[in-house]
Design a protein around this motif. Structure first.
Motif, PDB file in Angstrom:
ATOM      1  N   THR A  78       0.714  -1.277  -0.009  1.00 61.57           N
ATOM      2  CA  THR A  78      -0.031  -0.087   0.132  1.00 61.57           C
ATOM      3  C   THR A  78       0.718   1.264   0.032  1.00 61.57           C
ATOM      4  O   THR A  78       1.925   1.164   0.448  1.00 61.57           O
ATOM      5  N   ARG A  79       0.489   2.099  -0.789  1.00 62.83           N
ATOM      6  CA  ARG A  79       0.768   3.736  -0.441  1.00 62.83           C
ATOM      7  C   ARG A  79      -0.200   4.519   0.237  1.00 62.83           C
ATOM      8  O   ARG A  79      -1.157   4.659  -0.292  1.00 62.83           O
ATOM      9  N   VAL A  80       0.421   4.824   1.311  1.00 63.61           N
ATOM     10  CA  VAL A  80      -0.681   5.652   2.243  1.00 63.61           C
ATOM     11  C   VAL A  80      -0.106   7.159   2.915  1.00 63.61           C
ATOM     12  O   VAL A  80       1.284   7.067   2.911  1.00 63.61           O
ATOM     13  N   THR A  81      -1.038   7.733   3.433  1.00 66.28           N
ATOM     14  CA  THR A  81      -0.456   8.796   4.331  1.00 66.28           C
ATOM     15  C   THR A  81      -0.214   8.107   5.717  1.00 66.28           C
ATOM     16  O   THR A  81       0.759   8.280   6.653  1.00 66.28           O
ATOM     17  N   HIS A  82      -1.437   7.707   6.114  1.00 70.88           N
ATOM     18  CA  HIS A  82      -1.778   7.045   7.522  1.00 70.88           C
ATOM     19  C   HIS A  82      -2.249   5.610   7.466  1.00 70.88           C
ATOM     20  O   HIS A  82      -2.989   5.231   6.585  1.00 70.88           O
ATOM     21  N   LEU A  83      -1.541   4.580   8.138  1.00 73.01           N
ATOM     22  CA  LEU A  83      -1.877   3.272   8.001  1.00 73.01           C
ATOM     23  C   LEU A  83      -2.144   2.725   9.574  1.00 73.01           C
ATOM     24  O   LEU A  83      -1.232   2.977  10.382  1.00 73.01           O
ATOM     25  N   TYR A  84      -3.277   2.222   9.844  1.00 70.50           N
ATOM     26  CA  TYR A  84      -3.563   1.807  11.238  1.00 70.50           C
ATOM     27  C   TYR A  84      -4.033   0.234  10.970  1.00 70.50           C
ATOM     28  O   TYR A  84      -4.907  -0.173  10.589  1.00 70.50           O
ATOM     29  N   LEU A  85      -3.309  -0.736  11.929  1.00 69.20           N
ATOM     30  CA  LEU A  85      -3.526  -2.119  12.145  1.00 69.20           C
ATOM     31  C   LEU A  85      -4.048  -2.126  13.552  1.00 69.20           C
ATOM     32  O   LEU A  85      -3.378  -2.133  14.522  1.00 69.20           O
ATOM     33  N   THR A  98       4.468   2.478   1.539  1.00 71.43           N
ATOM     34  CA  THR A  98       5.001   3.616   1.324  1.00 71.43           C
ATOM     35  C   THR A  98       4.222   4.876   1.856  1.00 71.43           C
ATOM     36  O   THR A  98       3.315   5.164   1.614  1.00 71.43           O
ATOM     37  N   SER A  99       5.054   5.627   2.692  1.00 69.25           N
ATOM     38  CA  SER A  99       4.514   6.647   3.570  1.00 69.25           C
ATOM     39  C   SER A  99       5.651   7.418   4.200  1.00 69.25           C
ATOM     40  O   SER A  99       6.726   6.820   4.545  1.00 69.25           O
ATOM     41  N   LYS A 100       5.206   8.557   4.632  1.00 78.36           N
ATOM     42  CA  LYS A 100       6.180   9.377   5.540  1.00 78.36           C
ATOM     43  C   LYS A 100       6.010   9.285   6.968  1.00 78.36           C
ATOM     44  O   LYS A 100       6.991   9.372   7.697  1.00 78.36           O
ATOM     45  N   ASN A 101       4.873   8.231   7.114  1.00 75.91           N
ATOM     46  CA  ASN A 101       4.433   8.161   8.516  1.00 75.91           C
ATOM     47  C   ASN A 101       4.724   6.820   8.849  1.00 75.91           C
ATOM     48  O   ASN A 101       4.636   5.865   7.920  1.00 75.91           O
ATOM     49  N   ASN A 102       5.071   6.219  10.121  1.00 72.44           N
ATOM     50  CA  ASN A 102       5.159   4.900  10.536  1.00 72.44           C
ATOM     51  C   ASN A 102       3.643   4.353  10.663  1.00 72.44           C
ATOM     52  O   ASN A 102       2.752   4.844  11.028  1.00 72.44           O
ATOM     53  N   VAL A 103       3.903   2.995  10.277  1.00 67.94           N
ATOM     54  CA  VAL A 103       2.278   2.241  10.686  1.00 67.94           C
ATOM     55  C   VAL A 103       2.119   2.238  12.153  1.00 67.94           C
ATOM     56  O   VAL A 103       2.945   2.241  12.908  1.00 67.94           O
ATOM     57  N   VAL A 104       0.703   2.422  12.513  1.00 71.89           N
ATOM     58  CA  VAL A 104       0.403   2.249  13.921  1.00 71.89           C
ATOM     59  C   VAL A 104      -0.111   1.132  14.188  1.00 71.89           C
ATOM     60  O   VAL A 104      -1.109   0.656  13.576  1.00 71.89           O
ATOM     61  N   ILE A 105       0.514   0.001  14.907  1.00 79.14           N
ATOM     62  CA  ILE A 105       0.165  -1.339  15.130  1.00 79.14           C
ATOM     63  C   ILE A 105      -0.500  -1.514  16.659  1.00 79.14           C
ATOM     64  O   ILE A 105       0.420  -1.258  17.614  1.00 79.14           O
ATOM     65  N   SER A 106      -1.717  -1.784  16.768  1.00 81.93           N
ATOM     66  CA  SER A 106      -2.290  -2.095  18.094  1.00 81.93           C
ATOM     67  C   SER A 106      -2.016  -3.256  18.487  1.00 81.93           C
ATOM     68  O   SER A 106      -1.556  -4.319  17.904  1.00 81.93           O
ATOM     69  N   THR A 107      -1.966  -3.383  19.760  1.00 80.06           N
ATOM     70  CA  THR A 107      -1.883  -4.765  20.683  1.00 80.06           C
ATOM     71  C   THR A 107      -2.837  -5.733  20.196  1.00 80.06           C
ATOM     72  O   THR A 107      -4.043  -5.413  20.117  1.00 80.06           O
ATOM     73  N   GLY A 108      -2.072  -6.991  19.685  1.00 76.38           N
ATOM     74  CA  GLY A 108      -2.979  -7.878  19.164  1.00 76.38           C
ATOM     75  C   GLY A 108      -3.050  -8.107  17.861  1.00 76.38           C
ATOM     76  O   GLY A 108      -3.486  -9.273  17.046  1.00 76.38           O
ATOM     77  N   ALA A 109      -2.544  -7.051  16.942  1.00 76.59           N
ATOM     78  CA  ALA A 109      -2.626  -7.157  15.596  1.00 76.59           C
ATOM     79  C   ALA A 109      -1.440  -8.157  15.123  1.00 76.59           C
ATOM     80  O   ALA A 109      -0.336  -8.109  15.842  1.00 76.59           O
ATOM     81  N   VAL A 110      -1.434  -9.203  14.180  1.00 72.65           N
ATOM     82  CA  VAL A 110      -0.507 -10.195  13.675  1.00 72.65           C
ATOM     83  C   VAL A 110      -0.192  -9.686  12.286  1.00 72.65           C
ATOM     84  O   VAL A 110      -1.135  -9.432  11.437  1.00 72.65           O
ATOM     85  N   ILE A 111       1.320  -9.712  12.171  1.00 71.60           N
ATOM     86  CA  ILE A 111       1.875  -9.722  10.676  1.00 71.60           C
ATOM     87  C   ILE A 111       2.718 -10.876  10.679  1.00 71.60           C
ATOM     88  O   ILE A 111       3.672 -10.966  11.348  1.00 71.60           O
ATOM     89  N   ASN A 112       2.298 -11.929   9.720  1.00 75.43           N
ATOM     90  CA  ASN A 112       3.192 -13.114   9.695  1.00 75.43           C
ATOM     91  C   ASN A 112       4.362 -12.969   9.165  1.00 75.43           C
ATOM     92  O   ASN A 112       5.435 -13.613   9.406  1.00 75.43           O
ATOM     93  N   GLY A 113       4.667 -12.147   8.106  1.00 74.86           N
ATOM     94  CA  GLY A 113       5.765 -11.992   7.320  1.00 74.86           C
ATOM     95  C   GLY A 113       6.392 -10.753   7.820  1.00 74.86           C
ATOM     96  O   GLY A 113       6.478 -10.307   9.124  1.00 74.86           O
ATOM     97  N   THR A 114       7.393 -10.268   6.934  1.00 71.40           N
ATOM     98  CA  THR A 114       8.229  -9.040   7.404  1.00 71.40           C
ATOM     99  C   THR A 114       7.233  -7.818   6.976  1.00 71.40           C
ATOM    100  O   THR A 114       6.400  -7.629   6.299  1.00 71.40           O
ATOM    101  N   THR A 115       7.690  -6.472   7.732  1.00 62.36           N
ATOM    102  CA  THR A 115       7.218  -5.380   7.413  1.00 62.36           C
ATOM    103  C   THR A 115       8.131  -4.451   6.919  1.00 62.36           C
ATOM    104  O   THR A 115       9.405  -4.195   7.352  1.00 62.36           O
ATOM    105  N   THR A 116       8.182  -3.898   5.848  1.00 59.09           N
ATOM    106  CA  THR A 116       9.019  -3.017   5.072  1.00 59.09           C
ATOM    107  C   THR A 116       8.255  -1.411   4.715  1.00 59.09           C
ATOM    108  O   THR A 116       7.075  -1.506   4.163  1.00 59.09           O
ATOM    109  N   LYS A 117       9.178  -0.585   5.144  1.00 58.40           N
ATOM    110  CA  LYS A 117       8.514   0.867   4.946  1.00 58.40           C
ATOM    111  C   LYS A 117       9.351   1.435   3.936  1.00 58.40           C
ATOM    112  O   LYS A 117      10.678   1.442   3.821  1.00 58.40           O
TER     113      LYS A 117
END
Length: 288
Positions: A78-85, A98-117
């Motif tokens: 995704t290409r975003v300004t704001h990303l919330y999980l 792709t974003s100028k801002n970091n993804v906001v990941i709440s407690t309990g959210a799961v990402i099985n693979g890698t996270t690339t910004k």
């Protein structure tokens, strides 16, 4: 349930059922309801995307704000300004955004693979093209105005211009020296008269004369250059046209153009001052 794929475009797009295959959607806002599932891939472009349901395979999204409350079976790109999980979000593969801002990941959210910004690539200034266009128009105006002014003056005063440039033909170094000294003294003299207060009217008068001489200086140098380049030419209009074209074209060259322009004005001022001295009669303070 849609047995095939869905393509949807609208102001507000909401998917409330199941799509067996793929989804392509675009709009101002997009919502995938909690009870909904996309069996294949989802490609979404919207200002605001809310993903409450599930995407079976990959999610490709472009948005100002992307909020994931549901699940994505494989990868998210995704290409975003704001990303919330949020806490119920689940991504089965990789998250690439792709974003100028970091993804906001709440407690309990799961990402099985890698996270690339990735940071957005810098966009070329929108004003650059306008700047180039305005510069070209100004340059064209300057070119035409300079040529027209020079030709009009040589049509009105051919003998006076020719006679004035004779000063440089005879002794160019003397002309250059006189022009340089005059250029140094004139501003000092004008400022000195301004400081006295009572000399302000005279200073303004001298300033006007100095401005006129400076403008005419470039025109005289253009004619002088034309004479140097085509010494056998006797038509003053052709002489002026050749000199003015070359001098104006040279003025567009960075740094070199500024130097040539300065020397041309200095020489022109020197020619005018020497011609004035030659033509000006000696004042007599005895009258009958």
């Amino acid at each position: 349930t849609v047995q095939g794929s869905v393509r949807s475009v609208g102001q507000t797009v909401t998917i409330s059922g199941n799509v067996l295959h793929n989804l392509t959607a675009a709009g101002q806002s997009f919502t995938l309801d909690e009870s909904s599932k996309i069996g294949g891939d989802a490609s979404i472009a919207a200002n605001n995307i809310i993903l409450n349901g599930k995407v079976g395979r990959d999610l490709i999204a472009g948005a100002s704000t992307l909020t994931v409350n549901g699940g994505v079976g494989r990868n998210v790109d995704t290409r975003v300004t704001h990303l919330y999980l949020n806490h119920s979000a689940h991504i089965g593969g990789n998250l690439s955004y792709t974003s100028k801002n970091n993804v906001v990941i709440s407690t309990g959210a799961v990402i099985n693979g890698t996270t690339t910004k990735s940071l957005p690539k810098a966009q070329p200034s929108r004003h650059f093209g306008s700047f180039i266009g305005i510069s070209l128009l100004f340059g064209l105006f300057f070119l035409l105005a300079g040529i027209v002014t020079s030709l009009v003056l040589v049509l009105l005063f051919p003998q006076a211009i020719h006679s004035t440039t004779n000063q440089a033909i005879k002794n160019p170094w003397k002309v250059l020296l006189v022009g340089f000294i005059t250029t140094l003294i004139a501003p000092i003299l004008i400022i000195a008269m301004m400081i006295t207060v009572i000399g302000i009217p005279l200073a303004l008068f001298v300033l006007g004369i100095w401005f006129l001489i400076s403008v005419l200086g470039g025109i005289m140098s253009a004619y002088y250059l034309g004479r140097l380049l085509w010494s056998k030419q006797h038509n003053p209009i052709i002489i002026m046209l050749i000199g003015a074209l070359i001098l104006i074209i040279f003025s567009f060259i960075p740094i070199i153009g500024a130097i040539i322009g300065f020397i041309a004005v200095i020489m022109g001022i020197g020619m005018i001052m020497l011609e004035i001295k030659h033509r000006l009669p000696t004042p007599k303070y005895y009258v009958k």
